[in-house]
Design a protein around this motif. Structure first.
Motif, short mmCIF file in Angstrom:
data_model
loop_
_atom_site.label_atom_id
_atom_site.label_comp_id
_atom_site.label_asym_id
_atom_site.label_seq_id
_atom_site.Cartn_x
_atom_site.Cartn_y
_atom_site.Cartn_z
N TYR A 108 0.81 -1.22 0.00
CA TYR A 108 0.00 0.00 0.00
C TYR A 108 0.84 1.26 0.00
CZ TYR A 108 0.90 0.16 5.06
OH TYR A 108 1.51 0.22 6.28
N ASP A 109 0.25 2.31 -0.57
CA ASP A 109 0.91 3.61 -0.69
C ASP A 109 0.59 4.51 0.50
OD1 ASP A 109 2.12 3.02 -3.06
OD2 ASP A 109 0.68 4.08 -4.31
N GLN A 142 9.85 3.03 -8.08
CA GLN A 142 8.71 2.42 -8.75
C GLN A 142 9.04 1.02 -9.27
OE1 GLN A 142 5.61 3.83 -8.76
NE2 GLN A 142 5.03 1.81 -9.53
N ARG A 189 -2.53 -4.74 -4.56
CA ARG A 189 -1.80 -3.47 -4.65
C ARG A 189 -2.82 -2.36 -4.40
NH1 ARG A 189 1.38 0.17 -3.78
NH2 ARG A 189 2.51 1.25 -5.42
N LYS A 237 -3.99 1.49 -3.85
CA LYS A 237 -3.58 2.85 -4.20
C LYS A 237 -4.66 3.83 -3.78
CE LYS A 237 -0.43 2.10 -7.85
NZ LYS A 237 0.48 3.16 -7.46
N PRO A 265 -6.56 4.07 -9.28
CA PRO A 265 -5.19 3.71 -9.66
C PRO A 265 -4.73 4.30 -10.99
CG PRO A 265 -6.61 1.75 -9.51
CD PRO A 265 -7.45 2.92 -9.15
N GLY A 275 -1.87 8.01 -10.61
CA GLY A 275 -1.53 7.05 -9.56
C GLY A 275 -0.48 6.03 -9.98
N GLY A 287 -0.78 3.70 -11.80
CA GLY A 287 -1.37 2.37 -12.00
C GLY A 287 -1.13 1.90 -13.43
#
Ligand code: SAH
Length: 280
Positions: free
Chosen positions: A49-50, A81, A100, A102, A106, A110, A112
């Motif tokens: 997670y971010d 990244q 994952r 975000k 995403p 983001g 994504g």
């Protein structure tokens, strides 16, 4: 029936081992998660997670789910990244269900898109679950409609800095200023002065209404209403910090009428049903 049991019975997809699900969590309020996101949390083996993922959301994961943090913490630089992407692929190849998470959506500012392309390249199967972007949900929680037929038929979402950290040179500020009555800006605090100069040079009125929404949808959400010209001073004087969404346009005026009807996130909690409550 408990919500989670209903979600499990709602015909939602099974999270297969070896897959990566790239899931948007919305701007923060757990109530803005999609059922697909809740279903993913209920099955994941590991969640990466971010920083902008509200940690309260992690409490919804199944017991035993492992967490890996991929954001910036304690002044340390965020992991590269490429390393995050390689980690996702490695975990999926080891047969885990990799979630994952975000913030927001995403695929909107983001990264994504980059992560999904890397998964394609690696041959790792994946699914993308959209989330409510901060530019949509944050405005709604501030009582500002993105469009209103009396004010705008178009909206622009833009980022206030590019990959090198500068004001994005690829943005045609003249075109944005002329073509988009409402402009919603992500990551715009750092360069707010330069952005405002460009919009004013391109002909936007100094007195145009603007707002800054910090920590949108979270209990510490703040909304500052100002004008285009006074945006930099407002950010400076109130010492506003990211995450923040900046919006410029006539729609900000609707806040005076609509905000009282938008409860604060902290007022939106529904009490847990008492044990034995027939409605639970
Ligand atoms: N994919 C995300 C955006 C990530 S970029 C989305 O769709 O929302 C990070 C930026 O998003 C922040 O700098 C800020 O501009 C915005 N943002 C994300 N969460 C926010 C929140 N809760 N309140 C205000 N802005 C937020």
């Amino acid at each position: 029936m408990a919500l989670s049991a209903k979600v499990a019975g709602a015909g939602l997809p099974s999270f297969e081992p070896g897959w990566v699900w790239l899931v948007g969590t919305g701007p923060g309020d757990p109530g803005l998660l999609t059922l697909h996101a809740v279903n993913a949390l209920a099955q994941a083996d590991v969640a990466i997670y971010d920083a902008l993922v509200n940690e309260e959301i992690l409490d919804l994961a199944r017991p035993g789910c492992r967490f890996e943090y991929a954001g910036k913490r304690g002044g340390k630089p965020s992991p590269k990244q490429r390393d995050i992407t390689l980690r996702m692929i490695e975990l999926a190849r080891s047969g885990l269900r990799v979630l994952r998470l975000k913030g927001g959506d995403p695929f909107l500012f983001g990264r994504g898109g980059e992560e999904a392309l890397a998964l394609v390249e690696a041959g790792t199967p994946f699914r993308v679950v959209p989330g409510i972007s901060a530019g949509l949900g944050g405005l709604a929680y501030a009582g500002i409609p993105l469009t209103h037929r009396d004010t705008n038929q178009a909206v622009t979402f833009l980022t206030g800095h590019d990959a090198s950290g500068l004001v994005p040179s690829a943005i045609d500020w003249q075109a944005v200023a002329k073509g988009s009555p409402v402009i919603v800006m992500y990551m715009a605090l750092k360069h707010i002065e330069r952005i405002v100069d460009r919009l004013i040079e391109a002909g936007r009125a100094l007195s145009e209404p603007a707002a800054i929404i910090c920590n949108a949808s979270l209990p510490d959400q703040t909304v500052h209403e100002t004008t285009l010209e006074a945006l930099p001073a407002t950010v400076r004087e109130a010492a506003l910090q990211p995450p923040a969404i900046v919006v410029v346009g006539e729609v900000v005026r609707f806040r005076a009428l609509l905000d009282s009807q938008v409860p604060l996130p902290s007022q939106q909690r529904i009490a847990e049903p008492a044990p034995g409550d027939a409605s639970s």
